[in-house]
Design a protein around this motif. Structure first.
Motif, mmCIF file in Angstrom:
data_model
loop_
_atom_site.group_PDB
_atom_site.id
_atom_site.type_symbol
_atom_site.label_atom_id
_atom_site.label_comp_id
_atom_site.label_asym_id
_atom_site.label_seq_id
_atom_site.Cartn_x
_atom_site.Cartn_y
_atom_site.Cartn_z
ATOM 1 N N VAL A 185 0.863 -1.181 0.000
ATOM 2 C CA VAL A 185 0.000 0.000 0.000
ATOM 3 C C VAL A 185 0.899 1.230 0.000
ATOM 4 O O VAL A 185 2.036 1.180 0.484
ATOM 5 N N PRO A 186 0.429 2.343 -0.563
ATOM 6 C CA PRO A 186 1.259 3.553 -0.609
ATOM 7 C C PRO A 186 1.670 4.018 0.785
ATOM 8 O O PRO A 186 0.875 4.001 1.728
ATOM 9 N N GLY A 187 2.930 4.399 0.921
ATOM 10 C CA GLY A 187 3.435 4.916 2.179
ATOM 11 C C GLY A 187 3.789 3.851 3.191
ATOM 12 O O GLY A 187 3.995 4.151 4.368
ATOM 13 N N PHE A 188 3.892 2.599 2.760
ATOM 14 C CA PHE A 188 4.194 1.518 3.700
ATOM 15 C C PHE A 188 5.601 1.671 4.272
ATOM 16 O O PHE A 188 6.479 2.286 3.666
ATOM 17 N N ASP A 189 5.793 1.092 5.442
ATOM 18 C CA ASP A 189 7.100 1.120 6.099
ATOM 19 C C ASP A 189 7.910 -0.061 5.585
ATOM 20 O O ASP A 189 7.709 -1.200 5.999
ATOM 21 N N ASP A 190 8.826 0.215 4.659
ATOM 22 C CA ASP A 190 9.584 -0.876 4.056
ATOM 23 C C ASP A 190 10.539 -1.535 5.041
ATOM 24 O O ASP A 190 10.946 -2.680 4.848
ATOM 25 N N THR A 191 10.895 -0.843 6.124
ATOM 26 C CA THR A 191 11.788 -1.447 7.117
ATOM 27 C C THR A 191 11.131 -2.668 7.756
ATOM 28 O O THR A 191 11.772 -3.713 7.936
ATOM 29 N N CYS A 192 9.852 -2.544 8.084
ATOM 30 C CA CYS A 192 9.128 -3.677 8.671
ATOM 31 C C CYS A 192 9.067 -4.845 7.690
ATOM 32 O O CYS A 192 9.240 -6.009 8.073
ATOM 33 N N THR A 209 2.299 -10.385 -8.595
ATOM 34 C CA THR A 209 0.936 -10.340 -9.118
ATOM 35 C C THR A 209 0.456 -8.892 -9.081
ATOM 36 O O THR A 209 1.100 -8.015 -8.503
ATOM 37 N N THR A 210 -0.696 -8.656 -9.689
ATOM 38 C CA THR A 210 -1.258 -7.312 -9.713
ATOM 39 C C THR A 210 -2.432 -7.197 -8.761
ATOM 40 O O THR A 210 -3.154 -8.169 -8.515
ATOM 41 N N GLN A 211 -2.622 -6.002 -8.226
ATOM 42 C CA GLN A 211 -3.773 -5.744 -7.367
ATOM 43 C C GLN A 211 -5.038 -5.487 -8.179
ATOM 44 O O GLN A 211 -6.133 -5.453 -7.624
ATOM 45 N N CYS A 212 -4.887 -5.317 -9.481
ATOM 46 C CA CYS A 212 -6.036 -5.044 -10.338
ATOM 47 C C CYS A 212 -6.871 -6.305 -10.541
ATOM 48 O O CYS A 212 -6.345 -7.418 -10.579
ATOM 49 N N HIS A 213 -8.170 -6.103 -10.707
ATOM 50 C CA HIS A 213 -9.079 -7.236 -10.888
ATOM 51 C C HIS A 213 -8.862 -7.910 -12.236
ATOM 52 O O HIS A 213 -8.936 -9.134 -12.352
ATOM 53 N N THR A 214 -8.612 -7.123 -13.268
ATOM 54 C CA THR A 214 -8.352 -7.669 -14.599
ATOM 55 C C THR A 214 -7.023 -7.142 -15.108
ATOM 56 O O THR A 214 -6.478 -6.165 -14.594
ATOM 57 N N GLY A 215 -6.506 -7.784 -16.142
ATOM 58 C CA GLY A 215 -5.232 -7.373 -16.707
ATOM 59 C C GLY A 215 -4.109 -8.300 -16.286
ATOM 60 O O GLY A 215 -4.319 -9.305 -15.610
ATOM 61 N N SER A 216 -2.895 -7.947 -16.701
ATOM 62 C CA SER A 216 -1.755 -8.827 -16.500
ATOM 63 C C SER A 216 -0.551 -8.061 -15.972
ATOM 64 O O SER A 216 -0.422 -6.845 -16.175
ATOM 65 N N VAL A 217 0.322 -8.783 -15.296
ATOM 66 C CA VAL A 217 1.616 -8.230 -14.896
ATOM 67 C C VAL A 217 2.520 -8.190 -16.121
ATOM 68 O O VAL A 217 2.621 -9.168 -16.861
ATOM 69 N N LEU A 218 3.163 -7.046 -16.337
ATOM 70 C CA LEU A 218 4.123 -6.888 -17.436
ATOM 71 C C LEU A 218 5.385 -6.264 -16.851
ATOM 72 O O LEU A 218 5.593 -5.044 -16.929
ATOM 73 N N LEU A 219 6.207 -7.076 -16.238
ATOM 74 C CA LEU A 219 7.420 -6.558 -15.607
ATOM 75 C C LEU A 219 8.311 -5.891 -16.646
ATOM 76 O O LEU A 219 8.568 -6.439 -17.717
ATOM 77 N N GLY A 220 8.769 -4.705 -16.326
ATOM 78 C CA GLY A 220 9.656 -3.989 -17.227
ATOM 79 C C GLY A 220 8.944 -3.072 -18.191
ATOM 80 O O GLY A 220 9.593 -2.326 -18.931
ATOM 81 N N HIS A 221 7.609 -3.123 -18.213
ATOM 82 C CA HIS A 221 6.889 -2.212 -19.107
ATOM 83 C C HIS A 221 7.114 -0.773 -18.666
ATOM 84 O O HIS A 221 7.219 0.129 -19.500
ATOM 85 N N TYR A 222 7.175 -0.571 -17.356
ATOM 86 C CA TYR A 222 7.539 0.728 -16.806
ATOM 87 C C TYR A 222 8.901 0.599 -16.133
ATOM 88 O O TYR A 222 9.294 -0.483 -15.690
#
Length: 468
Positions: free
Chosen positions: A318-325, A375-388
Motif C-alpha cells: 500500500v502507498p506509504g508503507f514502512d519498508d523497514t518492517c 501479481t497485480t492488485q487489479c481485478h483484470t489485466g496482467s503483470v508486465l514486468l519492465g513495461h515501466y
C-alpha cells in the motif's frame, strides 16, 4: 488322462454357468464388468493435516481397502450407512449402462446450513441434511435424463475458512480412488475459500479426463428462496458432461475454470467471476457453451499429486508503507526456511522506485532460493514486468511474473510446484510462467497497455498540452 479331461470339462462348464447366472441379475451391465474386480476404497472422514516440521503435507496415508465382487447395485448399497462410507441418495443403481453416474462430496458450507440455537442462532452446517434433501429432489429421482448420484458427507462438516491444503489433498485423493467408478464429480463447500481449493485441485490432477465441479450457495438449501438448488442441479449436469475434462466452479448462471476464478461478492448470488477469460458456459433459457475454451482431452494416464509446500507468504503493498518492517519480515522468514513470496503490486507490477533497500532484500531472498512472484492488485489485466521503469528493478532482483493469474491460482500453483520435490528452484520459477492447466494467458497473446506503441506515444505527446 481321462480324469484330467473330466476335471477340465467340469471347470469350464462351471464358469459358463456362473456367467449365465450373472447375466440374469437385474441391472447387470457388461460394460461395467471391469469394475467388478477393481479394489474399492471407502472414503474416510475429512480432517485437517498440519504437515511435518518442514510444513510440507505428508504423503498419502494408507487406507483400508475391500475387494468388491458384488454387482453394481450391491456395491452401491454396501456404501451406505455410517458416516465413514459413501451414502447413496438413490435406492439402487438402475440401468447404469444408459445413465451417467456422479459422485457428490460434501464438506459443508452455506448450502448445508441452518440456524443453530446453541450458536446464538448463527448459521452452522447440519450433518445429514444434504442426503435428506437429495432423496426428496425429484430432479434426481424421477428424471431418466439426469445422471444417477451417490453422495458422501464428510464428518464433521466444516466451514471453508477452516479448510486448508490437507483437506484439499484428501478430497483429491478420494476423487482419484473413485475415478473409474463415476463419470464426474461434484464438490460442495463454502464459498469463502472455494477458489483456492478448486485451483489447488486443478494442479493436483494431471491428465484429468472427467469433470470436477465445485459449487455451493449464498443461501441455505433449507430456505424457501435459495440459490442452492439450481447450483446443485447444474453442477450435477455439468459433472456428467462429455466435453468438460477439467476442474471448474459453477455458480449462479455460469461455469468457470477453477484456476481462473475468484470470489467477488459476499451478498449477491453472482459470487464468482473469471476476470481474464470468459466463462466456459452460461445458462439462460438455453445452455451456451464456449467449446473453444474447454481444455482438450488428456493425452496421458490420470494421476494425482497432492503434496503442497505451504512455506510461502503473500504481501500486498500500500502507498506509504514502512519498508523497514517488510524487510525485517522477509529476512525473518528466510531464517524459517521461506520458499515462496507472492507480492501484490500496483498496475502491471510496479512498486516505488525509491525503495532500494526493499529491492535489495528481494534480491537477497531470490539468491537464497526463495521464489518471488509478482501479481497485480487489479481485478483484470496482467503483470508486465519492465513495461515501466519501476518494474525493471524487480526483474534484476530475480522476481518472476504471475501474468494474468488470479491470486488464488498463483498461490496454489506455487505451493504445488514447490511441493513436488523433483524440481529445482530455477525450474519452479520457469514453470510459474508456463500455462499448465489453463490458468494464465501466454505472454505472446497478452496485449500491452495502450501507450505501448510508438504511434500512440507520439499521439499522446502531441496532445498532452491540450485541455479536455
Amino acid at each position: 488322462m481321462v480324469g484330467n479331461i473330466n476335471y477340465t470339462v467340469i471347470y469350464v462348464l462351471a464358469i459358463v454357468i456362473i456367467l449365465i447366472l450373472e447375466s440374469t441379475v437385474e441391472g447387470f451391465s457388461p460394460s461395467l464388468s471391469t469394475l467388478r474386480n477393481v479394489q474399492h476404497n471407502r472414503i474416510p472422514h475429512l480432517r485437517s493435516t498440519n504437515g511435518d516440521a518442514d510444513a510440507k503435507l505428508p504423503a498419502k496415508e494408507k487406507r483400508q481397502q475391500t475387494t468388491s465382487h458384488e454387482s453394481v447395485q450391491a456395491r452401491a448399497g454396501r456404501l451406505g450407512g455410517g458416516s465413514d462410507e459413501l451414502t447413496t441418495t438413490l435406492e439402487h443403481f438402475g440401468d447404469t449402462a444408459a445413465r451417467k453416474r456422479v459422485l457428490i462430496l460434501c464438506t459443508g458450507g452455506t448450502l448445508t446450513m441452518s440456524n443453530d440455537p446453541s450458536q446464538g442462532g448463527s448459521l452452522a452446517p447440519v450433518q445429514g441434511a444434504l442426503t435428506k434433501y437429495l432423496q426428496n429432489m425429484r430432479e434426481f429421482t424421477d428424471d431418466p435424463e439426469m445422471p444417477e448420484i451417490v453422495s458422501h458427507e464428510y464428518t464433521p462438516l466444516i466451514d471453508s475458512s477452516d479448510m486448508g491444503p490437507g483437506d484439499w489433498a484428501l478430497i483429491a485423493e478420494d476423487i482419484a480412488e473413485n475415478y473409474y467408478y463415476f463419470d464426474g464429480f461434484v464438490v460442495l463447500m463454502g464459498t469463502d475459500t472455494m477458489a483456492y481449493a478448486a485451483s489447488a485441485l486443478s494442479f493436483m490432477f494431471q491428465n484429468l479426463g472427467k469433470p470436477v465441479v465445485f459449487t455451493g450457495s449464498q443461501i441455505p438449501l433449507r430456505e424457501p428462496y435459495n440459490d442452492a438448488r439450481k447450483n446443485l442441479i447444474m453442477a450435477v449436469i455439468f459433472a456428467s458432461s462429455d466435453t468438460v475434462s477439467e476442474v471448474t466452479i459453477f455458480f449462479h448462471d455460469r461455469l468457470i475454470r477453477a484456476c481462473r476464478a475468484t470470489k467477488v461478492n459476499t451478498s449477491k448470488l453472482l459470487a464468482f467471476d473469471s476476470p481474464n477469460i470468459e466463462p466456459l458456459a452460461e445458462i439462460g433459457i438455453n445452455i451456451e457453451e464456449r467449446d473453444h475454451l474447454y481444455l482438450p482431452p488428456p493425452r496421458g494416464a490420470f494421476r494425482v499429486r497432492t503434496e503442497m509446500d505451504t512455506r510461502l507468504i503473500t504481501l500486498r503493498l500500500v502507498p506509504g508503507f514502512d519498508d523497514t518492517c517488510i524487510i525485517h519480515m522477509i529476512k525473518a522468514a528466510r531464517e524459517t526456511h521461506l520458499k515462496g513470496l507472492i507480492l501484490q503490486l500496483y498496475g502491471t507490477g510496479n512498486m516505488p522506485s525509491l525503495k532500494d533497500d526493499l529491492v535489495h532484500a528481494l534480491s537477497d531472498a531470490t539468491a537464497a532460493g526463495v521464489c518471488v512472484v509478482v501479481t497485480t492488485q487489479c481485478h483484470t489485466g496482467s503483470v508486465l514486468l519492465g513495461h515501466y521503469a519501476t518494474g525493471q528493478a524487480l526483474i534484476k532482483a530475480g522476481t518472476v511474473s504471475a501474468g494474468d493469474m488470479t491470486l488464488e491460482a498463483a498461490t496454489a500453483k506455487l505451493a504445488y510446484l514447490l511441493g513436488r520435490g523433483d524440481l529445482k528452484i530455477d525450474e519452479v520459477r520457469d514453470l510459474m510462467g508456463v500455462d499448465l492447466r489453463g490458468e494464465l494467458t501466454p505472454k505472446d497473446q497478452i496485449s500491452p497497455p495502450p501507450l505501448a506503441s510508438s504511434y500512440q506515444k507520439a499521439i499522446f505527446q502531441k496532445n498532452r498540452s491540450r485541455t479536455y
